[in-house]
Design a protein around this motif. Structure first.
Motif, PDB file in Angstrom:
ATOM      1  N   GLU B 249     -55.770  56.802  29.320  1.00  0.00           N
ATOM      2  CA  GLU B 249     -54.650  55.928  29.658  1.00  0.00           C
ATOM      3  C   GLU B 249     -54.831  55.220  30.984  1.00  0.00           C
ATOM      4  O   GLU B 249     -54.254  54.164  31.193  1.00  0.00           O
ATOM      5  CB  GLU B 249     -53.361  56.761  29.719  1.00  0.00           C
ATOM      6  N   THR B 250     -55.562  55.842  31.886  1.00  0.00           N
ATOM      7  CA  THR B 250     -55.590  55.281  33.238  1.00  0.00           C
ATOM      8  C   THR B 250     -56.857  54.507  33.560  1.00  0.00           C
ATOM      9  O   THR B 250     -56.841  53.643  34.428  1.00  0.00           O
ATOM     10  CB  THR B 250     -55.419  56.388  34.297  1.00  0.00           C
ATOM     11  N   LEU B 251     -57.949  54.843  32.872  1.00  0.00           N
ATOM     12  CA  LEU B 251     -59.188  54.143  33.208  1.00  0.00           C
ATOM     13  C   LEU B 251     -59.107  52.701  32.716  1.00  0.00           C
ATOM     14  O   LEU B 251     -58.791  52.440  31.564  1.00  0.00           O
ATOM     15  CB  LEU B 251     -60.380  54.842  32.562  1.00  0.00           C
ATOM     16  N   THR B 252     -59.391  51.792  33.616  1.00  0.00           N
ATOM     17  CA  THR B 252     -59.447  50.391  33.208  1.00  0.00           C
ATOM     18  C   THR B 252     -60.761  49.822  33.702  1.00  0.00           C
ATOM     19  O   THR B 252     -61.375  50.358  34.630  1.00  0.00           O
ATOM     20  CB  THR B 252     -58.291  49.575  33.810  1.00  0.00           C
ATOM     21  N   GLY B 253     -61.164  48.786  33.066  1.00  0.00           N
ATOM     22  CA  GLY B 253     -62.364  48.088  33.515  1.00  0.00           C
ATOM     23  C   GLY B 253     -63.642  48.850  33.268  1.00  0.00           C
ATOM     24  O   GLY B 253     -64.642  48.650  33.963  1.00  0.00           O
ATOM     25  N   ILE B 254     -63.637  49.801  32.310  1.00  0.00           N
ATOM     26  CA  ILE B 254     -64.911  50.431  31.962  1.00  0.00           C
ATOM     27  C   ILE B 254     -65.383  49.821  30.640  1.00  0.00           C
ATOM     28  O   ILE B 254     -64.582  49.279  29.884  1.00  0.00           O
ATOM     29  CB  ILE B 254     -64.782  51.964  31.838  1.00  0.00           C
ATOM     30  N   PRO B 255     -66.695  49.921  30.385  1.00  0.00           N
ATOM     31  CA  PRO B 255     -67.226  49.293  29.176  1.00  0.00           C
ATOM     32  C   PRO B 255     -66.530  49.845  27.926  1.00  0.00           C
ATOM     33  O   PRO B 255     -66.106  51.009  27.900  1.00  0.00           O
ATOM     34  CB  PRO B 255     -68.707  49.704  29.180  1.00  0.00           C
ATOM     35  N   ASP B 256     -66.440  49.032  26.923  1.00  0.00           N
ATOM     36  CA  ASP B 256     -65.790  49.420  25.680  1.00  0.00           C
ATOM     37  C   ASP B 256     -66.423  50.668  25.064  1.00  0.00           C
ATOM     38  O   ASP B 256     -65.731  51.531  24.536  1.00  0.00           O
ATOM     39  CB  ASP B 256     -65.854  48.275  24.660  1.00  0.00           C
ATOM     40  N   ILE B 262     -64.612  58.191  25.160  1.00  0.00           N
ATOM     41  CA  ILE B 262     -63.476  58.964  25.683  1.00  0.00           C
ATOM     42  C   ILE B 262     -62.416  59.152  24.604  1.00  0.00           C
ATOM     43  O   ILE B 262     -61.884  60.255  24.417  1.00  0.00           O
ATOM     44  CB  ILE B 262     -62.864  58.250  26.911  1.00  0.00           C
ATOM     45  N   VAL B 263     -62.158  58.079  23.879  1.00  0.00           N
ATOM     46  CA  VAL B 263     -61.141  58.151  22.818  1.00  0.00           C
ATOM     47  C   VAL B 263     -61.553  59.189  21.771  1.00  0.00           C
ATOM     48  O   VAL B 263     -60.750  60.034  21.352  1.00  0.00           O
ATOM     49  CB  VAL B 263     -60.949  56.765  22.163  1.00  0.00           C
ATOM     50  N   GLU B 264     -62.835  59.137  21.390  1.00  0.00           N
ATOM     51  CA  GLU B 264     -63.298  60.085  20.390  1.00  0.00           C
ATOM     52  C   GLU B 264     -63.208  61.526  20.888  1.00  0.00           C
ATOM     53  O   GLU B 264     -62.756  62.422  20.169  1.00  0.00           O
ATOM     54  CB  GLU B 264     -64.739  59.770  19.972  1.00  0.00           C
ATOM     55  N   ALA B 265     -63.632  61.699  22.133  1.00  0.00           N
ATOM     56  CA  ALA B 265     -63.576  63.047  22.718  1.00  0.00           C
ATOM     57  C   ALA B 265     -62.132  63.550  22.741  1.00  0.00           C
ATOM     58  O   ALA B 265     -61.845  64.713  22.439  1.00  0.00           O
ATOM     59  CB  ALA B 265     -64.165  63.037  24.118  1.00  0.00           C
ATOM     60  N   HIS B 266     -61.225  62.657  23.087  1.00  0.00           N
ATOM     61  CA  HIS B 266     -59.812  63.014  23.151  1.00  0.00           C
ATOM     62  C   HIS B 266     -59.294  63.452  21.773  1.00  0.00           C
ATOM     63  O   HIS B 266     -58.639  64.492  21.646  1.00  0.00           O
ATOM     64  CB  HIS B 266     -59.024  61.796  23.664  1.00  0.00           C
TER      65      HIS B 266
END
Lengths: 217, 425
Positions: B249-256, B262-266
């Motif tokens: 939710e908080t990380l912005t500006g990182i590569p897709d 991260i989404v998958e890990a979550h």
């Protein structure tokens, strides 16, 4: 908003503290057992307390008992109970007197950060946040006659209502218009012989009173 | 015994074999104990009633002495008699004991069988003594005067015959000792030990006790594992999932791509949490302890994607072990219904009937579940199929607390599993 956290796992206590602070809440105390929680609530009078169910010394339902004490002694303090398992009985205890400013969520839900923080915010401002599992358990126990009159869609709406969602939230979840939701809700109230009420928590109160098998309000 | 060859028998019955000496010692040691009960009857017969009382009082210590003798010399264990406590205290207890068959069996040994065996023992002793004396005759016969009937000079034939007789006695003595030993052992085991019924009763009691403690230990272990998982892995996993959620939710500006990871890990972490939660709850739900079966079962029922009607009518809670079994029965039966039965609804009832906790799970599915079937089968008990322990596991768990397990599942349904558990455990 000022928050007290009671969680016996050091790891999670730190994590929760970080999480809610990131979201702009102020953590005034973070404790590891029920006694400490009551002391902290008495001293700080926070807006809300996040309480783990299983805490020392018995590791059974100390958290629920502490939450009940808070609800009785400091009704202005909202309580959000986190549990490893959702137990209908604990929820019923919590909701027995009043459903404003109370929440009961699975601990896993903290992983869905924004959903969890929404719930916390709702509870802290006098609303309700119930885990979908609690709601389905409550519905299960009262799946007797009147509910069977509901259409599946109305049942869905009722469950979402019981979770504490607003009309807009329900509309978003079901991908329908606000007015459609309002219509469903009116139908539900009509079928369940419930008078129409305005505030969200009153609505939930009415629903839960029905769910617990009492006379429709 | 039957497998021992004739040669082996001769070897063990040689006068110099260890077995012979052991048997002889055993037989001889029995004689004083076996004759002891007759000593009081040397009194004039008008005092025999006193003698009888003395014999009754002697019976117990004598039995103990015999037990020691059997154990120490032969390694034969005579099980202890039922404890005195069973008869109750005082005179009445003593009378009750006297009326028991056991008491008469013991007296039979001490008064009749024992003395007969003592006679055998004395005979053995005599055979040994006579054998030694006669076989040794040639060693001292030369010293006898010619006028003696045993002088080798005048009665060589008699001496020879006596010597042959002595050797024969020496050869016979081991067999006699062994025979008396066997007789005494049989009589001792049969009369001094508990009867077969008593022994079995005691064994059953023993086994029941042991099983109860094993079941309790298993239950305790399950609770310990639940607690360990809850305190350890689960908390860590929640924390991990929370951090991943926070990052998401908080990380912005990182590569897709990074965000995708991260989404998958979550999502993985949340899945793992759900699985772990279900596993732990299956082990032993904490709510079962706090609030009992009703509360715990409503949680199980809620997780079933079918309409479930649950009725729990238990005025007095059963022991935690029994409650755990009842909980296991319901959750396992529901799992089977979901997997195999194609049911549209399930009904669960739990009642307490006297000392029994009765659990019934009924579904309206396709039926055809059989306790032994490993193949297809529907119904509340549909056999596990893919990896489930199914009905066999259920039945085992129920039997572990002495419960009964019944299933009716005609083809086409409905299926009913009925389990009755004794609450007293």
């Amino acid at each position: 908003m000022r928050i007290v956290i009671a969680e016996d796992s050091v790891l999670l206590r730190a994590g929760l503290t970080k999480l809610v602070e990131t979201a702009g809440f102020e953590v005034v105390a973070a404790v590891g057992e029920a006694e400490g929680l009551l002391a902290a609530v008495e001293r700080h009078r926070p807006d809300a307390a996040i309480v783990d169910v299983r805490m020392p010394p018995g590791f059974t339902d100390e958290g629920i008992r502490a939450a009940l004490v808070i609800r009785r002694q400091w009704p202005e303090v909202a309580v959000l109970v986190l549990s490893q398992y959702v137990e209908e009985r604990y929820a019923a205890d919590l909701l027995a007197t009043n459903t404003s400013g109370v929440g009961y969520l699975l601990k896993d839900r903290v992983a869905d950060v924004s959903v969890f923080l929404d719930g916390l915010r709702r509870v802290a401002t006098g609303g309700t946040a119930l885990d979908p599992e609690v709601v389905s358990q409550l519905l299960l126990r009262r799946n007797s006659h009147p509910l069977e009159r509901l259409t599946p869609r109305e049942r869905e709406v009722l469950e979402l209502m019981a979770e504490g969602r607003s009309n807009a939230g329900i509309a978003e979840k079901l991908v329908v218009s606000d007015s459609a939701v309002a219509k469903h809700i009116n139908n539900i109230f009509a079928k369940l012989d419930l008078p129409h009420a305005e505030a969200d928590h009153r609505r939930v109160l009415a629903v839960l009173r029905f769910l617990r098998g009492g006379d429709p309000a | 015994m039957a497998s021992i060859s004739a040669l082996e028998r001769v070897r063990t019955h040689a006068p110099w074999s260890a077995a012979t000496w052991r048997d002889t010692a055993f037989v001889v040691s029995g004689v004083p104990l076996q004759l002891a009960v007759w000593v009081p009857f040397w009194a004039p017969y008008r005092f025999w009633w006193i003698s009888a009382i003395v014999v009754l009082l002697l019976a117990h210590p004598l039995t103990r002495a015999h037990r020691e003798r059997f154990w120490a010399m032969l390694g034969v264990e005579i099980p202890l008699l039922p404890r005195k406590a069973q008869y109750g205290p005082g005179w009445q207890g003593a009378l009750r004991q006297l009326r028991s068959w056991t008491a008469w069996r013991v007296l039979l040994y001490h008064v009749l069988v024992g003395p007969l065996i003592a006679a055998g023992g004395l005979l053995t002793l005599w055979v040994w003594a006579a054998g030694v004396a006669m076989a040794a005759l040639p060693t001292f016969a030369w010293a006898l005067p010619d006028s003696s009937g045993l002088s080798p000079n005048s009665h060589a034939a008699t001496v020879a015959v006596t010597w042959v007789g002595g050797v024969s006695l020496l050869l016979a003595a081991p067999w006699l000792a062994a025979g008396v030993t066997r007789l005494d052992t049989r009589a001792g085991v049969a009369l001094l030990g508990p009867s077969r019924a008593e022994e079995l009763a005691r064994k059953v009691e023993d086994l029941a006790e042991k099983r109860a403690s094993v079941v309790d230990a298993a239950d305790l272990e399950r609770r310990r594992i639940e607690r360990d998982l809850h305190d350890g892995a689960q908390q860590r996993l929640v924390s991990l999932a929370m951090n991943l959620g926070l990052a998401r939710e908080t990380l912005t500006g990182i590569p897709d791509e990074a965000m995708q990871v991260i989404v998958e890990a979550h999502e993985e972490a949340k899945e793992a949490l759900t699985e772990l939660r279900n596993l732990i709850r299956g082990l032993h739900p904490a709510v079962l302890e706090d609030r009992g079966l009703d509360a715990a079962l409503s949680g199980v029922a809620a997780r079933v994607p079918l309409p479930v009607r649950l009725r729990v009518d238990v005025a007095e809670r059963a022991s935690s072990t029994v409650e755990a079994v009842a909980y296991f029965v319901v959750s396992e039966a529901l799992t089977n219904v979901v997997k195999h039965a194609k049911a549209t609804k399930v009904e669960i009832t739990v009642d307490r009937i006297g000392d029994l906790l009765r659990v019934a799970v009924t579904d309206d599915g396709i039926g055809g579940a059989a306790p032994s079937s490993a193949a297809a089968g529907g119904g509340a008990g549909g056999a596990g199929g893919a990896g489930g322990t199914g009905l066999a596991g259920l039945a085992r768990r129920v039997q572990s607390v002495d419960g009964t397990f019944r299933i009716t599942s005609p083809a086409g349904g409905p299926t009913t599993i009925t389990v009755e558990l004794p609450c007293a455990l």
